[in-house]
Enzyme design. Structure first.
Site, PDB file in Angstrom:
ATOM      1  NE  ARG A   1      -3.937  -2.154   2.028  1.00  0.00           N
ATOM      2  CZ  ARG A   1      -3.645  -3.279   2.668  1.00  0.00           C
ATOM      3  NH1 ARG A   1      -2.597  -3.351   3.455  1.00  0.00           N
ATOM      4  NH2 ARG A   1      -4.422  -4.342   2.535  1.00  0.00           N
TER       5      ARG A   1
ATOM      6  CD  GLU B   1      -3.566  16.150 -15.974  1.00  0.00           C
ATOM      7  OE1 GLU B   1      -3.496  14.957 -15.655  1.00  0.00           O
ATOM      8  OE2 GLU B   1      -3.049  16.609 -17.003  1.00  0.00           O
TER       9      GLU B   1
ATOM     10  CG  HIS C   1       1.491  16.283 -24.596  1.00  0.00           C
ATOM     11  ND1 HIS C   1       2.192  17.470 -24.593  1.00  0.00           N
ATOM     12  CD2 HIS C   1       2.352  15.360 -24.113  1.00  0.00           C
ATOM     13  CE1 HIS C   1       3.408  17.263 -24.113  1.00  0.00           C
ATOM     14  NE2 HIS C   1       3.535  15.985 -23.828  1.00  0.00           N
TER      15      HIS C   1
ATOM     16  CD  GLU D   1       7.072  16.775 -23.102  1.00  0.00           C
ATOM     17  OE1 GLU D   1       6.264  17.646 -22.717  1.00  0.00           O
ATOM     18  OE2 GLU D   1       6.719  15.789 -23.787  1.00  0.00           O
TER      19      GLU D   1
ATOM     20  CE  LYS E   1      -0.728  13.471 -14.657  1.00  0.00           C
ATOM     21  NZ  LYS E   1      -0.970  13.822 -16.071  1.00  0.00           N
TER      22      LYS E   1
ATOM     23  NE  ARG F   1       0.247  17.229 -12.922  1.00  0.00           N
ATOM     24  CZ  ARG F   1       0.678  16.320 -12.080  1.00  0.00           C
ATOM     25  NH1 ARG F   1       0.187  16.270 -10.851  1.00  0.00           N
ATOM     26  NH2 ARG F   1       1.616  15.467 -12.408  1.00  0.00           N
TER      27      ARG F   1
ATOM     28  CE  LYS G   1       4.785  17.675 -14.575  1.00  0.00           C
ATOM     29  NZ  LYS G   1       5.028  16.409 -15.249  1.00  0.00           N
TER      30      LYS G   1
ATOM     31  CG  HIS H   1      -0.967  11.737 -26.476  1.00  0.00           C
ATOM     32  ND1 HIS H   1      -1.600  12.345 -25.406  1.00  0.00           N
ATOM     33  CD2 HIS H   1       0.284  11.470 -26.062  1.00  0.00           C
ATOM     34  CE1 HIS H   1      -0.757  12.435 -24.397  1.00  0.00           C
ATOM     35  NE2 HIS H   1       0.398  11.910 -24.762  1.00  0.00           N
TER      36      HIS H   1
ATOM     37  CG  HIS I   1       6.257  11.307 -26.326  1.00  0.00           C
ATOM     38  ND1 HIS I   1       4.882  11.289 -26.284  1.00  0.00           N
ATOM     39  CD2 HIS I   1       6.639  12.236 -25.418  1.00  0.00           C
ATOM     40  CE1 HIS I   1       4.446  12.162 -25.379  1.00  0.00           C
ATOM     41  NE2 HIS I   1       5.499  12.750 -24.841  1.00  0.00           N
TER      42      HIS I   1
ATOM     43  CG  ASN J   1      -2.458  17.401 -21.045  1.00  0.00           C
ATOM     44  OD1 ASN J   1      -1.589  16.534 -20.963  1.00  0.00           O
ATOM     45  ND2 ASN J   1      -3.476  17.458 -20.208  1.00  0.00           N
TER      46      ASN J   1
END
Ligand SMILES: NC(=O)c1ccc[n+]([C@@H]2O[C@H](COP(=O)([O-])OP(=O)(O)OC[C@H]3O[C@@H](n4cnc5c(N)ncnc54)[C@H](O)[C@@H]3O)[C@@H](O)[C@H]2O)c1
Length: 370
Positions: A125, A241, A252, A189, A147, A245, A231, A256, A269, A249
């Protein structure tokens, strides 16, 4: 940032604080500062063979601090991010006597970080972990914000949790061995973060771009720290998010779709996101963005010399965007940029406008920077 200048900052999140150590010499400073957290414990370091061959010796201080130290090799790159690899880590940690007070160290790029953070956050956990990002992309982006994720055959990053590390130790010296494609991916980025949230960082990247592309450690250190700080500020304001936040993106949404449409092999990417940024810029202009800034960002992206897109159809890309949108709980909308450091989420862009802009962008000359 001068050589051996280590910059530190903190990211406060709902479950505590993450300490960040950035710059040349960050590892020495980080191991020293984290010694009370690591001494006398069972430590699990996670990395891949190519990274260990290049930089594995940098884990020695942690090995010396540990009561027992276990190094787990995982497949290199995206192949690490599978349920099977997560299970292998859980089982290896169990066999090695892992307890709640054990610590996990992720030593690698974003792929190692995403897998090791996920395994740490779910084992017993949740055990605490430390990120040692070894790529520019991971120092700029992936290691910041808590994340973690693994992939499914059906979708990338489909299973994951928020599990903030105790610390991020991002040593610029590790970046000297990165190839140009990985430098460019990190810079894309950094440019994205600067465009939506930090006008000064944007100026810095613009002024230093030649040195950055040449992999100059001082310039990379400065930009990695600046982008990670920017960031971190966005993440602090919106840890899970729900709002600001999502600005990260930028580029992206289409990026994507380009990756998925080209089967994740024809284009990396970072390069897909660079094209996504160019398109976001075009949409921003159509929605009233600042033409002077659009020109600056367009020229900056052009200097990255990203390989041209293979022929792609607007309909197919828009179908991918719609699928991606449905798959995301946050119902991602287009992110636009009005000016330096001024990103915004456009919840209500007309689909007709997006289609027209995409069709004309895909049909435009490759040298058209926007
Ligand atoms: N968690 C997040 O918030 C977040 C954000 C962005 C991206 N990501 C994830 O990050 C991953 C991409 O990360 P990445 O770009 O770091 O790629 P990566 O981790 O897949 O590493 C790319 C390659 O770089 C090599 N490498 C690593 N360090 C090196 C070094 N110092 N010198 C030379 N080579 C080195 C690795 O061996 C590997 O082959 C993706 O899975 C993406 O989904 C996560």
């Amino acid at each position: 940032m001068s050589r051996e200048a280590v910059e530190t900052f903190e990211l406060r999140h709902p479950r505590g604080t993450t300490r960040h150590f950035y710059g040349a010499g960050a590892l020495a400073a980080g191991w020293a500062a984290l010694a009370p957290e690591l001494s006398g414990r069972t430590l699990f370091a996670v990395s891949s063979r190519p990274i260990l061959d290049l930089h594995g010796a940098r884990l020695e201080p942690a090995r010396r601090l540990a009561r027992s130290f276990h190094l787990f090799e995982v497949p290199d790159g995206e192949a690490a991010k599978s349920a099977a690899e997560a299970e292998r880590l859980w089982r290896r940690m169990t066999s090695a006597g892992g307890k709640r007070d054990s610590r996990v160290i992720a030593f690698g790029g974003g792929s190692v970080g995403d897998l090791a953070g996920f395994a740490a956050g779910t084992f017993l956990r949740g055990v605490a972990w430390i990120q040692v990002p070894t790529t520019l992309l991971a120092q700029v982006d992936a290691a910041v914000g808590g994340k973690t994720a693994i992939d499914l055959a059906e979708a990338k990053n489909a299973v994951g949790i928020f599990h903030h590390p105790l610390a991020v130790v991002a040593d610029a010296d590790l970046l000297a061995t990165l190839g140009p494609q990985h430098v460019r991916a990190g810079l894309v980025e950094a440019i994205k973060t600067a465009a939506v949230a930090d006008a000064r960082l944007f100026d810095l990247v613009e002024a230093r771009l030649d040195r950055l592309l040449a992999g100059e450690p001082g310039a990379l250190a400065e930009v990695a720290a600046g982008a990670a700080r920017a960031k971190a500020a966005l993440v602090e304001s919106d840890p899970e998010e729900a709002g600001a936040r999502k600005l990260l993106n930028l580029g992206h949404t289409l990026g994507h779709a380009i990756e998925a449409e080209t089967g994740y092999v024809a284009i990396s990417h970072g390069d897909a996101v660079a094209h996504g940024l160019r398109f976001a810029l075009r949409l921003s202009l159509a929605a009233g963005g600042d033409p002077a800034f659009a020109g600056r960002l367009g020229r900056l992206l052009e200097r990255l010399a990203v390989p041209a897109l293979p022929p792609l159809g607007a309909e197919a890309l828009l179908a991918r965007v719609a699928l991606d949108k449905k798959a995301r709980e946050d119902g991602l909308a287009w992110v636009l940029v009005d000016g330096p450091g001024r990103g915004r989420i456009a919840a209500t862009l007309s689909p007709g406008l997006v289609r027209r802009e995409l069709e004309s962008w895909l049909g435009g000359p490759p040298s058209d920077s926007l």
